[in-house]
Design an enzyme around this catalytic site. Structure first.
Site, PDB file in Angstrom:
ATOM      1  N   ASP A  88      21.705  42.383  35.855  1.00  0.00           N
ATOM      2  CA  ASP A  88      22.330  43.530  36.528  1.00  0.00           C
ATOM      3  C   ASP A  88      22.720  44.504  35.413  1.00  0.00           C
ATOM      4  OD1 ASP A  88      23.647  45.316  38.061  1.00  0.00           O
ATOM      5  OD2 ASP A  88      24.993  43.887  39.031  1.00  0.00           O
ATOM      6  N   ASP A 146      25.347  37.460  36.861  1.00  0.00           N
ATOM      7  CA  ASP A 146      24.788  38.804  36.661  1.00  0.00           C
ATOM      8  C   ASP A 146      24.944  39.100  35.181  1.00  0.00           C
ATOM      9  OD1 ASP A 146      23.823  39.347  39.126  1.00  0.00           O
ATOM     10  OD2 ASP A 146      25.202  40.981  39.601  1.00  0.00           O
ATOM     11  N   HIS A 160      32.324  42.548  34.794  1.00  0.00           N
ATOM     12  CA  HIS A 160      33.445  42.598  35.735  1.00  0.00           C
ATOM     13  C   HIS A 160      34.613  41.770  35.200  1.00  0.00           C
ATOM     14  CE1 HIS A 160      30.454  43.315  39.323  1.00  0.00           C
ATOM     15  NE2 HIS A 160      30.384  44.237  38.391  1.00  0.00           N
ATOM     16  N   HIS A 165      19.053  45.003  46.803  1.00  0.00           N
ATOM     17  CA  HIS A 165      19.867  45.365  47.974  1.00  0.00           C
ATOM     18  C   HIS A 165      18.906  45.806  49.067  1.00  0.00           C
ATOM     19  CE1 HIS A 165      22.599  46.347  44.597  1.00  0.00           C
ATOM     20  NE2 HIS A 165      23.594  46.107  45.416  1.00  0.00           N
ATOM     21  N   GLU A 217      30.570  37.901  44.549  1.00  0.00           N
ATOM     22  CA  GLU A 217      30.598  38.438  43.178  1.00  0.00           C
ATOM     23  C   GLU A 217      31.935  39.124  42.925  1.00  0.00           C
ATOM     24  OE1 GLU A 217      27.048  40.649  42.053  1.00  0.00           O
ATOM     25  OE2 GLU A 217      28.234  41.879  40.693  1.00  0.00           O
ATOM     26  N   ASP A 266      27.239  48.119  32.650  1.00  0.00           N
ATOM     27  CA  ASP A 266      26.015  47.369  32.943  1.00  0.00           C
ATOM     28  C   ASP A 266      24.993  47.453  31.818  1.00  0.00           C
ATOM     29  OD1 ASP A 266      26.890  46.499  35.461  1.00  0.00           O
ATOM     30  OD2 ASP A 266      26.180  48.322  36.446  1.00  0.00           O
ATOM     31  N   GLU A 288      29.752  38.208  37.022  1.00  0.00           N
ATOM     32  CA  GLU A 288      29.209  39.272  36.169  1.00  0.00           C
ATOM     33  C   GLU A 288      30.199  39.512  35.035  1.00  0.00           C
ATOM     34  OE1 GLU A 288      27.300  42.602  38.080  1.00  0.00           O
ATOM     35  OE2 GLU A 288      28.196  43.991  36.646  1.00  0.00           O
ATOM     36  N   ASP A 342      32.412  49.621  34.106  1.00  0.00           N
ATOM     37  CA  ASP A 342      31.261  48.737  34.283  1.00  0.00           C
ATOM     38  C   ASP A 342      30.002  49.483  33.830  1.00  0.00           C
ATOM     39  OD1 ASP A 342      29.772  46.604  35.197  1.00  0.00           O
ATOM     40  OD2 ASP A 342      29.973  47.073  37.323  1.00  0.00           O
TER      41      ASP A 342
END
Ligand code: XLS
Ligand code: NI
Ligand code: NI
Length: 425
Positions: free
Chosen positions: A342, A299, A274, A104, A235, A312, A271, A310
């Site tokens: 991710d 992701d 998600h 980012h 996304e 991750d 992802e 989430d």
């Protein structure tokens, strides 16, 4: 064997050692970058990417507790540590043997007190990134703008009820695209974490979706104007941080893009954590996006099936990686997208080495998934069963349905005298 390095001095370059024992964790037992499968090197099917935010900016903090990770690059002024972090990251990519990274704008360089200052910070840090990229050959898989963390975005960025906030987000994306071009990013991601609502009572959904479409249109125009080559990706995520997010899942985003005539300018970055949050199976959105020719990148992470948020986590489930890689092989690869981790090490993983172990485990899990998928495709058993299942559509009336020329009258003609084998009681 210890290898030199500024931040990971004790860690060797990670190599493929299929015969290593279970206690050897700093090597690949399945991922053999150069090995050719179905006409392509493993590294080109997998196109692994390390994410900057979790692996280099993450602190281990969670909603109930403070920082647990004391990484050596978090020292000095914000600009000094931004540079250290970047050097650490490139040392990591090189030792791990991963050719791509993602970031980012705001995790690469600190936000200043004006947009002008933030942009200047970004210019300075990306000069160093460019230098490190050309020294190491590591490339940017994608850039994205953080349009969700700053308090100004609490009511949304592209869907904010205040046009001035939308303008700020637009200005940020303009700079993000300049940076993407400068660093030769292969993709550019939009993740709409604040594009949604907490309460429907104060929200004009139709207006917000229109504004979001205008925002995307401006981005397409600017990308074309500056001649940036990056593929645009959206996304999907159904919720978190909002109660409802517009980019709910693959099919909602595809419907949105088609409704606004934007479908030729975007693909999807799926992802799986998600996807499961949207109530689907792990591979659901990978398969749906691919079916529409819209799977651009992944992701590659996972949640815990027993949790509704989430988390991750690094993907380690071979069944899941097999399903992803089967779809990737069937669509001929992910390029210019890739498999971006991710994912973050757990709060309790406080050793630098853990960053390596986590990535190695996930890369091996994907290598095993790839090998399984190659097997499934090469023996052709499942594909043969599927073909057989739909074989009535390859001729006669079925073929007319297939090409869209059949009529209900023909359906009636075909069906009216058919005697069911088993009479209904
Ligand atoms: C958050 C998203 C985010 C995007 C990039 O849930 O996964 O990390 O990938 O902004
Ligand atoms: Ni993501
Ligand atoms: Ni996420």
């Amino acid at each position: 064997m210890a290898a030199p390095g500024e931040f990971f001095a004790g860690i060797p370059k990670i190599t493929y050692l299929p015969s290593a024992g279970p206690a050897d964790v700093l090597c690949f037992k399945h991922y053999n970058a150069e090995e050719v499968l179905m006409g392509r090197k493993m590294e080109d099917w997998l196109r692994f990417s390390v994410c900057y935010w979790h692996s280099f900016c993450g602190t281990g903090a969670d909603p109930f507790g403070d920082q647990t990770h004391q990484w050596p690059w978090n020292e000095g002024t914000p600009m000094e540590s931004a540079k250290k972090r970047l050097r650490a990251a490139f040392e990591f990519f090189t030792k791990l043997g991963v050719k791509y990274y993602t970031f980012h704008d705001r995790d690469m360089a600190p936000e200043g007190s004006t947009l002008e200052e933030s942009n200047r910070n970004l210019d300075e840090i990306t000069d160093l990134a460019l230098e490190l990229q050309s020294q190491t050959g590591v490339k940017v898989l994608w850039v994205t703008c953080n349009l969700f963390a700053h308090p100004r975005y609490m009511n949304g960025a592209a869907t904010n009820p205040d046009c001035h906030v939308l303008a700020y987000a637009g200005a940020q994306v303009k700079k993000g695209l300049d940076i993407a071009k400068k660093l030769g990013a292969e993709n550019f991601v939009f993740w709409g974490g604040r594009e949604g609502f907490l309460s429907i009572h104060n929200t004009d959904v139709a207006a917000e979706l229109n504004h979001m479409a205008s925002f995307f249109r401006m981005a397409v125009q600017y990308k074309e104007k500056i001649g940036a080559k990056c593929q645009f990706l959206i996304e999907p995520k159904p919720k978190e941080p909002c109660r409802h997010q517009y980019d709910y899942d693959a099919m909602s985003v595809i419907g949105f893009l088609k409704h606004y005539g934007l479908e030729n300018h975007f693909k999807l970055n799926i992802e799986p954590n998600h996807t499961t949050l949207a109530g689907h199976s792990y591979e659901h959105d990978i398969v749906m996006a691919s079916a529409f020719g819209m799977l651009g990148s992944v992701d590659s992470n996972t949640g815990s099936p027993d949790l509704g948020w989430d988390t991750d986590q690094f993907p380690m489930d071979i069944r899941n990686t097999t399903m992803v890689m089967k779809t990737v092989l069937e669509q001929g690869g992910l390029q210019p997208g890739g498999l971006n981790f991710d994912a973050k090490v757990r709060r309790e993983s406080t050793d630098l080495e853990d960053l390596f172990i986590a990535h190695i485990g996930a890369m091996d899990a994907f290598a095993r998934g790839l090998r399984n998928a190659v097997h499934i495709i090469e023996d052709g058993l499942i594909a043969g069963m599927v073909r057989e299942r739909y074989s009535s559509f390859s001729h006669g009336l079925g073929q007319k349905v297939e090409d869209g020329s059949a009529t209900l009258e023909e359906m009636e003609c075909r069906s009216i005298h058919v005697k069911e084998k088993t009479a209904l009681k």
